[in-house]
Design a protein around this motif. Structure first.
Motif, PDB file in Angstrom:
ATOM      1  N   GLU A   1      33.955  47.916  39.540  1.00 21.74           N
ATOM      2  CA  GLU A   1      33.755  46.571  39.992  1.00 21.74           C
ATOM      3  C   GLU A   1      34.706  46.201  41.513  1.00 21.74           C
ATOM      4  O   GLU A   1      35.472  47.085  41.646  1.00 21.74           O
ATOM      5  CB  GLU A   1      34.156  45.475  39.212  1.00 21.74           C
ATOM      6  N   SER A   2      34.032  45.450  42.155  1.00 23.31           N
ATOM      7  CA  SER A   2      34.510  45.004  43.313  1.00 23.31           C
ATOM      8  C   SER A   2      34.753  43.673  43.642  1.00 23.31           C
ATOM      9  O   SER A   2      34.135  42.769  43.224  1.00 23.31           O
ATOM     10  CB  SER A   2      33.628  45.834  44.502  1.00 23.31           C
ATOM     11  N   LEU A   3      35.473  43.157  44.691  1.00 25.72           N
ATOM     12  CA  LEU A   3      35.630  41.945  45.291  1.00 25.72           C
ATOM     13  C   LEU A   3      35.891  42.028  46.728  1.00 25.72           C
ATOM     14  O   LEU A   3      36.188  43.323  47.348  1.00 25.72           O
ATOM     15  CB  LEU A   3      36.990  41.275  44.526  1.00 25.72           C
ATOM     16  N   GLY A   4      35.126  40.915  47.365  1.00 26.40           N
ATOM     17  CA  GLY A   4      35.137  41.152  48.917  1.00 26.40           C
ATOM     18  C   GLY A   4      36.564  40.973  49.451  1.00 26.40           C
ATOM     19  O   GLY A   4      37.423  41.783  50.224  1.00 26.40           O
ATOM     20  N   PHE A   5      37.270  39.539  48.974  1.00 32.02           N
ATOM     21  CA  PHE A   5      38.699  39.344  49.708  1.00 32.02           C
ATOM     22  C   PHE A   5      39.310  38.304  48.739  1.00 32.02           C
ATOM     23  O   PHE A   5      38.628  37.477  48.502  1.00 32.02           O
ATOM     24  CB  PHE A   5      38.547  38.742  50.951  1.00 32.02           C
ATOM     25  N   GLU A   6      40.713  38.655  48.414  1.00 28.45           N
ATOM     26  CA  GLU A   6      41.523  38.030  47.459  1.00 28.45           C
ATOM     27  C   GLU A   6      42.701  37.626  48.162  1.00 28.45           C
ATOM     28  O   GLU A   6      43.608  38.533  48.224  1.00 28.45           O
ATOM     29  CB  GLU A   6      41.736  38.452  46.080  1.00 28.45           C
ATOM     30  N   PRO A   7      42.719  36.352  48.796  1.00 29.26           N
ATOM     31  CA  PRO A   7      44.172  36.053  49.449  1.00 29.26           C
ATOM     32  C   PRO A   7      45.299  35.714  48.600  1.00 29.26           C
ATOM     33  O   PRO A   7      46.343  36.043  49.226  1.00 29.26           O
ATOM     34  CB  PRO A   7      43.801  34.727  50.111  1.00 29.26           C
ATOM     35  N   ARG A   8      44.983  35.752  47.195  1.00 30.82           N
ATOM     36  CA  ARG A   8      46.177  35.737  46.241  1.00 30.82           C
ATOM     37  C   ARG A   8      45.993  37.223  45.449  1.00 30.82           C
ATOM     38  O   ARG A   8      46.286  37.172  44.413  1.00 30.82           O
ATOM     39  CB  ARG A   8      46.010  34.703  45.441  1.00 30.82           C
ATOM     40  N   LEU A   9      46.254  38.098  46.459  1.00 31.48           N
ATOM     41  CA  LEU A   9      46.192  39.440  45.854  1.00 31.48           C
ATOM     42  C   LEU A   9      47.427  39.986  44.765  1.00 31.48           C
ATOM     43  O   LEU A   9      47.043  40.573  43.880  1.00 31.48           O
ATOM     44  CB  LEU A   9      46.229  40.864  46.945  1.00 31.48           C
ATOM     45  N   GLU A  10      48.286  39.174  44.983  1.00 30.37           N
ATOM     46  CA  GLU A  10      49.474  39.416  43.898  1.00 30.37           C
ATOM     47  C   GLU A  10      49.029  38.954  42.439  1.00 30.37           C
ATOM     48  O   GLU A  10      49.723  39.769  41.747  1.00 30.37           O
ATOM     49  CB  GLU A  10      50.791  38.415  44.447  1.00 30.37           C
ATOM     50  N   LEU A  11      48.264  38.142  42.230  1.00 28.01           N
ATOM     51  CA  LEU A  11      47.531  37.913  40.959  1.00 28.01           C
ATOM     52  C   LEU A  11      47.066  39.068  40.375  1.00 28.01           C
ATOM     53  O   LEU A  11      47.375  39.509  39.379  1.00 28.01           O
ATOM     54  CB  LEU A  11      46.703  36.694  41.167  1.00 28.01           C
ATOM     55  N   LEU A  12      46.214  39.806  41.195  1.00 23.81           N
ATOM     56  CA  LEU A  12      45.556  41.049  40.551  1.00 23.81           C
ATOM     57  C   LEU A  12      46.420  42.077  40.537  1.00 23.81           C
ATOM     58  O   LEU A  12      46.691  43.099  39.698  1.00 23.81           O
ATOM     59  CB  LEU A  12      44.578  41.351  41.468  1.00 23.81           C
ATOM     60  N   MET A  13      47.496  42.251  41.623  1.00 26.94           N
ATOM     61  CA  MET A  13      48.492  43.281  41.592  1.00 26.94           C
ATOM     62  C   MET A  13      49.227  43.207  40.185  1.00 26.94           C
ATOM     63  O   MET A  13      49.800  44.078  39.448  1.00 26.94           O
ATOM     64  CB  MET A  13      49.411  43.221  42.771  1.00 26.94           C
ATOM     65  N   ASN A  14      49.777  41.912  39.775  1.00 25.14           N
ATOM     66  CA  ASN A  14      50.407  41.736  38.662  1.00 25.14           C
ATOM     67  C   ASN A  14      49.579  42.067  37.306  1.00 25.14           C
ATOM     68  O   ASN A  14      50.417  42.505  36.332  1.00 25.14           O
ATOM     69  CB  ASN A  14      50.794  40.105  38.733  1.00 25.14           C
ATOM     70  N   ARG A  15      48.404  41.957  37.361  1.00 26.11           N
ATOM     71  CA  ARG A  15      47.459  42.138  36.317  1.00 26.11           C
ATOM     72  C   ARG A  15      47.479  43.537  36.131  1.00 26.11           C
ATOM     73  O   ARG A  15      47.088  44.260  34.868  1.00 26.11           O
ATOM     74  CB  ARG A  15      46.157  41.574  36.351  1.00 26.11           C
ATOM     75  N   ALA A  16      47.266  44.499  37.129  1.00 20.40           N
ATOM     76  CA  ALA A  16      46.947  45.873  37.200  1.00 20.40           C
ATOM     77  C   ALA A  16      47.718  46.744  36.654  1.00 20.40           C
ATOM     78  O   ALA A  16      49.111  46.283  36.482  1.00 20.40           O
ATOM     79  CB  ALA A  16      46.886  46.411  38.518  1.00 20.40           C
ATOM     80  N   HIS A  17      47.395  47.876  35.990  1.00 20.22           N
ATOM     81  CA  HIS A  17      48.169  48.860  35.317  1.00 20.22           C
ATOM     82  C   HIS A  17      48.920  49.619  36.537  1.00 20.22           C
ATOM     83  O   HIS A  17      50.025  50.018  36.338  1.00 20.22           O
ATOM     84  CB  HIS A  17      47.385  49.610  34.391  1.00 20.22           C
ATOM     85  N   CYS A  18      48.227  49.822  37.377  1.00 23.12           N
ATOM     86  CA  CYS A  18      48.576  50.766  38.404  1.00 23.12           C
ATOM     87  C   CYS A  18      47.758  50.480  39.772  1.00 23.12           C
ATOM     88  O   CYS A  18      46.732  49.879  39.684  1.00 23.12           O
ATOM     89  CB  CYS A  18      48.609  52.355  37.942  1.00 23.12           C
ATOM     90  N   VAL A  19      48.266  51.179  40.911  1.00 26.81           N
ATOM     91  CA  VAL A  19      47.770  50.855  42.170  1.00 26.81           C
ATOM     92  C   VAL A  19      47.273  51.853  42.932  1.00 26.81           C
ATOM     93  O   VAL A  19      48.020  52.968  43.063  1.00 26.81           O
ATOM     94  CB  VAL A  19      48.613  49.838  42.913  1.00 26.81           C
ATOM     95  N   VAL A  20      46.012  52.016  43.690  1.00 29.94           N
ATOM     96  CA  VAL A  20      45.700  52.702  44.677  1.00 29.94           C
ATOM     97  C   VAL A  20      45.830  52.104  46.010  1.00 29.94           C
ATOM     98  O   VAL A  20      45.035  51.107  46.248  1.00 29.94           O
ATOM     99  CB  VAL A  20      44.656  53.574  44.482  1.00 29.94           C
ATOM    100  N   ALA A  21      46.573  52.736  46.929  1.00 31.66           N
ATOM    101  CA  ALA A  21      46.603  51.751  48.410  1.00 31.66           C
ATOM    102  C   ALA A  21      46.870  52.779  49.519  1.00 31.66           C
ATOM    103  O   ALA A  21      47.099  53.830  49.443  1.00 31.66           O
ATOM    104  CB  ALA A  21      47.558  50.611  48.180  1.00 31.66           C
ATOM    105  N   MET A  22      46.653  52.238  50.745  1.00 29.57           N
ATOM    106  CA  MET A  22      46.840  53.003  51.890  1.00 29.57           C
ATOM    107  C   MET A  22      48.495  52.968  52.096  1.00 29.57           C
ATOM    108  O   MET A  22      48.839  53.659  53.204  1.00 29.57           O
ATOM    109  CB  MET A  22      46.158  52.143  52.974  1.00 29.57           C
ATOM    110  N   GLY A  23      49.275  51.695  51.843  1.00 32.30           N
ATOM    111  CA  GLY A  23      50.670  52.090  52.030  1.00 32.30           C
ATOM    112  C   GLY A  23      51.199  51.162  53.259  1.00 32.30           C
ATOM    113  O   GLY A  23      52.087  51.544  53.638  1.00 32.30           O
ATOM    114  N   GLY A  24      50.437  50.193  53.606  1.00 31.22           N
ATOM    115  CA  GLY A  24      51.229  49.335  54.732  1.00 31.22           C
ATOM    116  C   GLY A  24      52.257  48.499  54.052  1.00 31.22           C
ATOM    117  O   GLY A  24      52.493  48.522  52.702  1.00 31.22           O
ATOM    118  N   TYR A  25      52.932  48.152  54.951  1.00 27.23           N
ATOM    119  CA  TYR A  25      54.282  47.237  54.457  1.00 27.23           C
ATOM    120  C   TYR A  25      54.035  46.317  53.284  1.00 27.23           C
ATOM    121  O   TYR A  25      54.889  46.463  52.279  1.00 27.23           O
ATOM    122  CB  TYR A  25      54.943  46.520  55.777  1.00 27.23           C
TER     123      TYR A  25
END
Length: 427
Positions: free
Chosen positions: A293-317
């Motif tokens: 599933e997808s979302l366009g933009f979530e300014p409160r990404l921390e909410l989703l990060m906290n819920r997620a089991h793990c993360v795939v990312a590019m690795g910005g600061y």
């Protein structure tokens, strides 16, 4: 670049009644979300520690209004500038040439400094601002006795490239002549971003490593309806702002297309700067895969990060800070152009067992991305140990360290200023 700190007309502070301390944070924001998110975290932390202060963020971010700020924090948005595909800069919206846009930004910044009259100034990453736009304001601030701090992320770029950029811009002179402190938002044992610069004796004593900036889970704001897959364990896929994140998203989607047995579903957050064309293409592919599933933009990404089991990312600061803060097993696919920043950070983090890094061969032309390589990585990711198991001391001490370092200025700056003014008069 030579800084004139004595002959600036109109720079002297006018007499006035004492005021609660004021902090100005400058963020040039030409691309992505990294700068504004870092500045927001620092601003919100400062007003939490010192509720009586006022903080203004001066930013070129086009999405700054989407973020939540604490009481006591506000922002001034200067006209946006963006980096184009050929590497040059241009106005984001205005029909002006770049020189006129920079001149306008310079005038606005200078007026904010004159009117707001901060006790502390924190400059994010660019010592003299974009194309030197901050230099006139820095001259005023130096004369007025503000404490001027340069805030740097843990990795800037490879040393030779950083030296070339800063030598031409006048940034090296600013480290010596203008800045009182240099805060590095990382750990010295992980990376030393200024280590390759010459004349270390001019500024090395100003450098303080704070640790990374720990993030908190923000209060949800209604409506807060996340996709259905977030009700159970899922992988969060985030390319940050998304402007250059199409590659990692394409690779994740292709992995699910090639291997339907990947256990955990993924939520892909495109980011506000991904092109409409790529977003449309990805959305159509995602719609055919039940585990995506997808979302366009979530300014409160921390909410989703906290819920997620793990993360795939590019690795910005900022994403790296969130991975550490919420203790998530992470697969980092760093970019290698136009800077090696993400790659350097990911390599050091993998060496310390904080994350797993996956090289994208298409970025360097070595090979095409193999969907099954990503599929294998997604199978292994949920079993990876979280970053806390690496036991790196003082890893997330950045925000309280910054607050403590500025305590003298934010607790009673008026007395300090009066002493400095009296000393100047008697001398």
């Amino acid at each position: 670049m030579t800084f004139n700190v004595v002959d600036l007309a109109g720079a002297e502070r006018a007499p006035r009644s004492p005021h609660a301390p004021r902090v100005l944070i400058y963020s040039h924001d030409t691309f992505g979300l990294g700068h504004i998110r870092r500045c927001r975290a620092i601003a919100n932390s400062l007003v939490a520690s010192y509720p009586h202060i006022s903080v203004i963020i001066v930013s070129g971010s086009s999405v700054i209004s989407s973020f939540q700020f604490g009481d006591g924090v506000d922002y001034v948005r200067i006209p946006g500038v963006e980096k184009q595909s050929d590497g040059r800069y241009g106005p984001h919206h205005l029909n002006l040439d770049l020189n006129d846009t920079i001149r306008l930004r310079t005038d606005i910044i200078k007026q904010v400094v004159l009117s707001f009259d901060p006790d502390v100034v924190i400059v994010d990453k660019e010592p003299v601002g974009l194309r030197g736009e901050l230099a006139p304001a820095l001259d005023i601030l130096r004369r007025r006795g503000a404490r001027i701090v340069l805030g740097l992320r843990d990795v800037l770029d490879e040393p030779a490239k950083l030296y070339e950029e800063w030598r031409h811009s006048g940034a090296l002179e600013a480290l010596d002549q203008i800045y009182d402190d240099i805060f590095v938002y990382g750990l010295e044992g992980i990376y030393q971003p200024l280590g390759g610069l010459p004349n270390q004796h001019l500024f090395a004593h100003k450098v303080r490593y704070t640790g990374y900036l720990k993030r908190a889970v923000p209060s949800p704001m209604p409506p807060n309806r996340f996709p259905r897959i977030t009700k159970g364990p899922f992988i969060l896929v985030t390319p940050g702002g998304g402007g250059d994140g199409a590659g990692v998203i394409d690779w994740v989607i292709s992995a699910y297309e090639a291997d339907p047995t990947i256990a955990l579903p993924s939520l892909i957050v495109f980011g506000p700067f991904m092109s409409r064309e790529r977003r449309k293409e990805f959305t159509e592919r995602i719609a055919r895969i039940p585990k995506l599933e997808s979302l366009g933009f979530e300014p409160r990404l921390e909410l989703l990060m906290n819920r997620a089991h793990c993360v795939v990312a590019m690795g910005g600061y900022n994403t790296f800070c969130e991975v550490l803060s919420f203790d998530k097993p992470a697969l980092i696919v760093p970019r290698v152009k136009p800077r090696l920043e993400q790659t350097i950070r990911a390599q050091r983090a993998e060496e310390l067992a904080l994350i797993t890094m996956l090289h994208d061969p298409s970025q360097t032309g070595d090979a095409e991305r193999d969907p099954m390589v990503m599929a294998a990585a997604l199978h292994a990711l949920p079993q990876r140990t979280p970053p806390s198991q690496a036991f790196v001391p003082d890893l997330l001490d950045g925000l309280p360290t910054i607050s403590r370092a500025l305590a003298d200025n934010l607790s009673m700056p008026i007395r300090r200023r009066l002493l400095a003014q009296n000393a100047a008069v008697t001398s």
